[in-house]
Scaffold this active site. Structure first.
Site, PDB file in Angstrom:
ATOM      1  N   LYS A  95       0.848  -1.193   0.000  1.00 58.89           N
ATOM      2  CA  LYS A  95       0.000   0.000   0.000  1.00 58.89           C
ATOM      3  C   LYS A  95       0.891   1.253   0.000  1.00 58.89           C
ATOM      4  CE  LYS A  95      -3.542  -2.442  -0.322  1.00 58.89           C
ATOM      5  NZ  LYS A  95      -4.271  -3.229   0.633  1.00 58.89           N
TER       6      LYS A  95
HETATM    7  C1  LIG Z   1      -5.051  -4.523   1.029  1.00 56.05           C
HETATM    8  C2  LIG Z   1      -6.527  -4.587   1.051  1.00 56.05           C
HETATM    9  C3  LIG Z   1      -7.251  -5.070   2.154  1.00 56.05           C
HETATM   10  C4  LIG Z   1      -6.604  -5.793   3.294  1.00 56.05           C
HETATM   11  O1  LIG Z   1      -5.698  -5.066   3.978  1.00 56.05           O
HETATM   12  P1  LIG Z   1      -4.590  -5.869   4.841  1.00 56.05           P
HETATM   13  O2  LIG Z   1      -3.869  -4.759   5.535  1.00 56.05           O
HETATM   14  O3  LIG Z   1      -3.736  -6.621   3.883  1.00 56.05           O
HETATM   15  O4  LIG Z   1      -5.302  -6.747   5.770  1.00 56.05           O
HETATM   16  C5  LIG Z   1      -8.617  -4.961   2.147  1.00 56.05           C
HETATM   17  N1  LIG Z   1      -9.277  -4.442   1.114  1.00 56.05           N
HETATM   18  C6  LIG Z   1      -8.638  -3.994   0.019  1.00 56.05           C
HETATM   19  C7  LIG Z   1      -9.435  -3.414  -1.092  1.00 56.05           C
HETATM   20  C8  LIG Z   1      -7.244  -4.083  -0.065  1.00 56.05           C
HETATM   21  O5  LIG Z   1      -6.610  -3.671  -1.148  1.00 56.05           O
END
Ligand SMILES: *Cc1c(COP(=O)(O)O)cnc(C)c1O
Length: 374
Positions: free
Chosen positions: A188
């Site tokens: 992210k």
């Molecule tokens: C990355 C992501 C998640 C999950 O986040 P984590 O921190 O990996 O648990 C949930 N929803 C979307 C759309 C994502 O891209």
């Protein structure tokens, strides 16, 4: 095509790590205290400053933030949650975790976001929440979604995993719904390796989330005891969802650079949009002037997608659909047949590399490859 023999020069993702992160993490490692402590507090404070979110609660993943939100919204076995299949499956796993049912509604072909026009007819007596996802970081039609939610007295839970720093009609994502969930997972745009933030709209919810993320213990009000274990009386189901200080140290140093991270990503997207505007077999996504994307992804539609991806991979550029509709998985299936725009979207969408280590030469090369045709 033998995918194992690919020589990729330009990757889809590349984590951004602040130059100051290593010493900040090292400081925590030397402090004798690795769990949730002062750095998590600082991380929440900085997050609040940058987004305007009044009640952010740091947790150890975006999925944890989503699960807490679903729990707090009162989703119980047999209930339904209105959501989208165009997402990472974490979104709906949190609904299944409550033994509830994700009810997938159609999306907009032009954005990948949930289509407000398809929501109302899928609301039943069992519906407990509406859970949209800001695909690529471009905000959903929140006014329309909130209007339906209000009419049916349903809480809105935003999956804003892609949308840290995004704005909708002048308001920061994180400040407009009862629950907003962010992710700091490794790829992210702001990362703490793993981590998440649950933003709430009241002190009551904030206190509840703080308890529930740590076994239901009211950490701020526990009393010391001569026996060693502090005095408390846990009377609810809680989870082990708190963030630790060394993840927070990494996240905090990265978060401090949010503005410049977003600025560069917006520049890259601008170059893509300009460079691709006139290409016949590409349809760019809709971007309205009343909202600002966080630009976690650059998605678009291409004709003959497999040929496009093959051409790009052969030229050393990684491109990807990132996520296919999740109802293609048995856990969320069977594949819904009445989601027409999602079906069209699924045939043609693809994303180009987007991260803070891309140089302008990389972008020129990517655009040159695409202009060469496929
Ligand atoms: C990355 C992501 C998640 C999950 O986040 P984590 O921190 O990996 O648990 C949930 N929803 C979307 C759309 C994502 O891209």
């Amino acid at each position: 095509m033998d995918l194992s023999k690919l020589n990729l020069k330009i990757r889809m993702f590349s984590p951004y790590v602040s130059k100051k992160a290593a010493s900040a993490v090292n400081k925590v490692l030397k402090s004798r205290y690795l769990g949730e402590g002062p750095v998590v507090k600082e991380f929440e404070k900085k997050f609040s400053e940058l987004t305007g979110a009044k009640y952010p609660v740091a947790v150890n993943s975006g999925t944890a933030a989503l699960h807490l939100a679903v729990v707090m919204a009162g989703v119980k076995p047999g209930d339904e949650v209105i959501t989208t299949a165009q997402t990472m499956m974490a979104t709906s796993h949190t609904i299944l975790a409550q033994f509830a049912k994700p009810v997938f509604v159609d999306i907009q072909y032009e954005t990948g976001n949930i289509d407000p026009n398809d929501i109302e007819k899928r609301i039943t007596k069992k519906t407990k929440a509406i859970l949209p996802v800001h695909w690529t970081g471009y905000p959903c039609d929140m006014d329309e979604i909130h209007e339906i939610a209000k009419k049916h007295n349903l809480p809105v839970i935003e999956d804003a995993a892609h949308a840290l720093g995004a704005h909708y009609k002048g308001k920061s994502i994180g400040t407009i719904s009862p629950y907003t969930c962010f992710s700091f997972q490794a790829i992210k745009h702001v990362t703490s390796a793993d981590g998440g933030m649950l933003c709430l709209d009241s002190k009551e919810k904030y206190d509840e989330a703080r308890r529930k993320k740590w076994f239901g213990i009211d950490r701020d009000n526990r009393k010391p005891s001569i026996l060693g274990e502090p005095l408390w009386n846990v009377n609810e189901v809680g989870y082990k969802y708190h963030l630790n200080d060394f993840s927070a140290a990494l996240g905090l140093e990265n978060l401090k650079e949010l503005k410049s991270i977003l600025k560069r990503r917006a520049e890259i997207v601008k170059r893509y949009n300009e460079g691709l505007a006139k290409i016949k077999n590409i349809k760019l996504f809709e971007r309205k002037s009343d909202r600002k994307s966080a630009n976690w992804l650059f998605s678009m539609h291409v004709e003959r997608r497999t040929d496009f991806i093959t051409m790009m991979l052969k030229k050393g550029v990684e491109v990807s659909v990132i996520h296919n509709r999740i109802d293609a998985n048995d856990a969320f299936g069977p594949l819904r047949k009445d989601l027409k725009q999602l079906a069209e979207f699924t045939k043609t969408h693809v994303s180009l590399p987007l991260h803070n280590h891309l140089s302008n030469d990389d972008l020129d090369y990517i655009l040159k490859c695409i202009r060469g045709g496929w």
